[in-house]
Enzyme design. Structure first.
Site, PDB file in Angstrom:
ATOM      1  N   HIS A  80       0.824  -1.380   0.026  1.00 18.13           N
ATOM      2  CA  HIS A  80       0.066  -0.055   0.097  1.00 18.13           C
ATOM      3  C   HIS A  80       0.910   1.234  -0.051  1.00 18.13           C
ATOM      4  O   HIS A  80       0.829   2.145   0.818  1.00 18.13           O
ATOM      5  CB  HIS A  80      -0.842   0.062   1.033  1.00 18.13           C
ATOM      6  CG  HIS A  80      -1.980  -1.035   0.996  1.00 18.13           C
ATOM      7  ND1 HIS A  80      -1.981  -2.107   1.821  1.00 18.13           N
ATOM      8  CD2 HIS A  80      -3.339  -1.141   0.313  1.00 18.13           C
ATOM      9  CE1 HIS A  80      -3.279  -2.882   1.405  1.00 18.13           C
ATOM     10  NE2 HIS A  80      -3.976  -2.225   0.580  1.00 18.13           N
ATOM     11  N   HIS A 120      -6.362   7.389  -2.118  1.00 19.12           N
ATOM     12  CA  HIS A 120      -7.243   6.550  -1.358  1.00 19.12           C
ATOM     13  C   HIS A 120      -6.574   5.797  -0.634  1.00 19.12           C
ATOM     14  O   HIS A 120      -7.145   5.343   0.145  1.00 19.12           O
ATOM     15  CB  HIS A 120      -7.825   5.669  -2.440  1.00 19.12           C
ATOM     16  CG  HIS A 120      -6.894   4.265  -2.947  1.00 19.12           C
ATOM     17  ND1 HIS A 120      -5.987   4.642  -4.086  1.00 19.12           N
ATOM     18  CD2 HIS A 120      -6.912   3.101  -2.471  1.00 19.12           C
ATOM     19  CE1 HIS A 120      -5.182   3.408  -3.963  1.00 19.12           C
ATOM     20  NE2 HIS A 120      -6.221   2.489  -3.351  1.00 19.12           N
ATOM     21  N   ASP A 121      -5.193   5.552  -0.730  1.00 18.68           N
ATOM     22  CA  ASP A 121      -4.495   4.810   0.332  1.00 18.68           C
ATOM     23  C   ASP A 121      -3.345   5.765   1.187  1.00 18.68           C
ATOM     24  O   ASP A 121      -2.263   5.153   2.040  1.00 18.68           O
ATOM     25  CB  ASP A 121      -3.837   3.630  -0.074  1.00 18.68           C
ATOM     26  CG  ASP A 121      -4.870   2.422   0.065  1.00 18.68           C
ATOM     27  OD1 ASP A 121      -5.836   2.431   0.964  1.00 18.68           O
ATOM     28  OD2 ASP A 121      -4.452   1.434  -0.953  1.00 18.68           O
ATOM     29  N   ASP A 230      -9.248   0.407  -7.648  1.00 20.45           N
ATOM     30  CA  ASP A 230      -8.437  -0.194  -6.669  1.00 20.45           C
ATOM     31  C   ASP A 230      -8.226  -1.917  -6.804  1.00 20.45           C
ATOM     32  O   ASP A 230      -7.220  -2.094  -6.121  1.00 20.45           O
ATOM     33  CB  ASP A 230      -9.350  -0.007  -5.564  1.00 20.45           C
ATOM     34  CG  ASP A 230      -8.464  -0.087  -4.037  1.00 20.45           C
ATOM     35  OD1 ASP A 230      -7.128  -0.139  -4.139  1.00 20.45           O
ATOM     36  OD2 ASP A 230      -8.947  -0.357  -3.116  1.00 20.45           O
TER      37      ASP A 230
END
Length: 330
Positions: A80, A120-121, A230
């Protein structure tokens, strides 16, 4: 020119490797590129590919500083990390570009899609929500065990945008900015797989024609596109990319599994290095998570059937690898 930020400067020029690949294509190998090339690619997605810089009068320096700040706030974890964020954003750019989804979206939706993907991460610690909750971390306490990491990623994104030098919305009117924020928040929260079932139900309920005229339906479509992006590791046409991402995911999972074992907890499924099989895990991941999602979204955007075919090919290849390993073991 180059803007120093956190001691970093904007890269001067793209490499030949960067110029050889199209940022709007599903067939894209980011591993041939440096981290600096990835920043230049991201800039192009916002600017040359979709004209969003001109449309929203985004000061180019702000976009550059925003992207530098985003990159600086990803951690060096096995999966991630900034390269995952880039991979997801580039998949979204391929949906918008090569797969033609961009024609159905408004400019503010395209901007929100790309910003949600790249953010998003943000600051992901490499330990998932279940771990955060069970360990009673500061983040779990802050967000009351609900979509803990996703809330954190989203908050980080808007803290970056709240810095004047990084604000890509600086010349938007208030209504547009509110719409943009609403979409980005909803899209990042949608990446929490604990909520997957309810998003699948929402997508299944969409009218394949009339969704365009309904703001709530459009928001569902946008969130579904971020969810697809994703889960893009297995939609590329080259299996070597699937293998590379799977190895990174499993490395991160096993680190969490080891921590769980050390703490005397039950080790999460898929995270036990003594038991987990990567090929088997990927076949399940494709068949139970990725493929149903892509099939559902392809009802709205039939061009995404190209991704479904790639998922099927990659699942078959993982199955072949699994069967070969079983045969060797016998």
């Amino acid at each position: 020119g180059a803007t120093p930020l956190f001691g970093e400067r904007w890269p001067a020029a793209a490499s030949a490797a960067r110029r050889a690949q199209r940022v709007g294509a599903l067939q894209f190998d980011q591993f041939a590129l440096s981290d600096d090339d990835l920043l230049l690619c991201l800039y192009d997605m916002f600017d040359a590919e979709h004209g969003l810089v001109a449309h929203f009068d985004v000061p180019p320096r702000n976009l550059r500083r925003f992207l530098l700040a985003v990159r600086a706030r990803y951690r060096q974890v096995p999966f991630h990390n900034f390269r995952h964020a880039f991979n997801v954003t580039q998949a979204a750019a391929a949906f918008l570009g090569e797969l033609g989804v961009g024609a159905a979206l408004r400019p503010v939706e395209k901007l929100a899609l790309l910003v949600a993907c790249v953010c998003h991460d943000l600051d992901h610690p490499g330990l998932n929500n279940a771990f955060q909750t069970q360990a009673r971390t500061q983040l779990a306490l802050r967000y009351n065990d609900a979509s803990v990491l996703e809330n954190h990623h989203c908050s980080m994104a808007f803290r970056i945008l709240a810095c004047d030098a990084c604000d890509v919305c600086v010349n938007m009117d208030d209504d547009t900015r509110r719409t943009f924020r609403k979409h980005v928040v909803a899209c990042i929260i949608a990446t929490d797989l604990a909520l997957h079932k309810q998003y699948m139900e929402r997508v299944a309920a969409l009218d394949a024609e009339r969704w365009r005229d309904d703001d709530a339906a459009r928001a569902t479509v946008l969130a579904a596109l971020v969810k697809c992006a994703d889960l893009c590791n297995e939609v590329r046409p080259v299996h070597a990319l699937s293998q590379r991402w799977a190895a990174a995911v499993m490395t991160e999972f096993f680190i969490q599994g080891d921590l769980e074992r050390e703490r005397g907890w039950q080790v999460s499924p898929l995270m036990d290095r003594a038991k987990a099989s990567t090929p088997k895990g990927q076949v399940g991941f494709i068949n139970f998570l990725c493929k149903p999602l892509y099939v559902a979204v392809a009802r709205i955007f039939p061009s995404l059937n190209a991704c479904v075919r790639n998922l099927e090919r990659n699942a078959a290849e993982w199955q072949r690898i699994h069967d070969a390993a079983e045969a060797d073991a016998d």
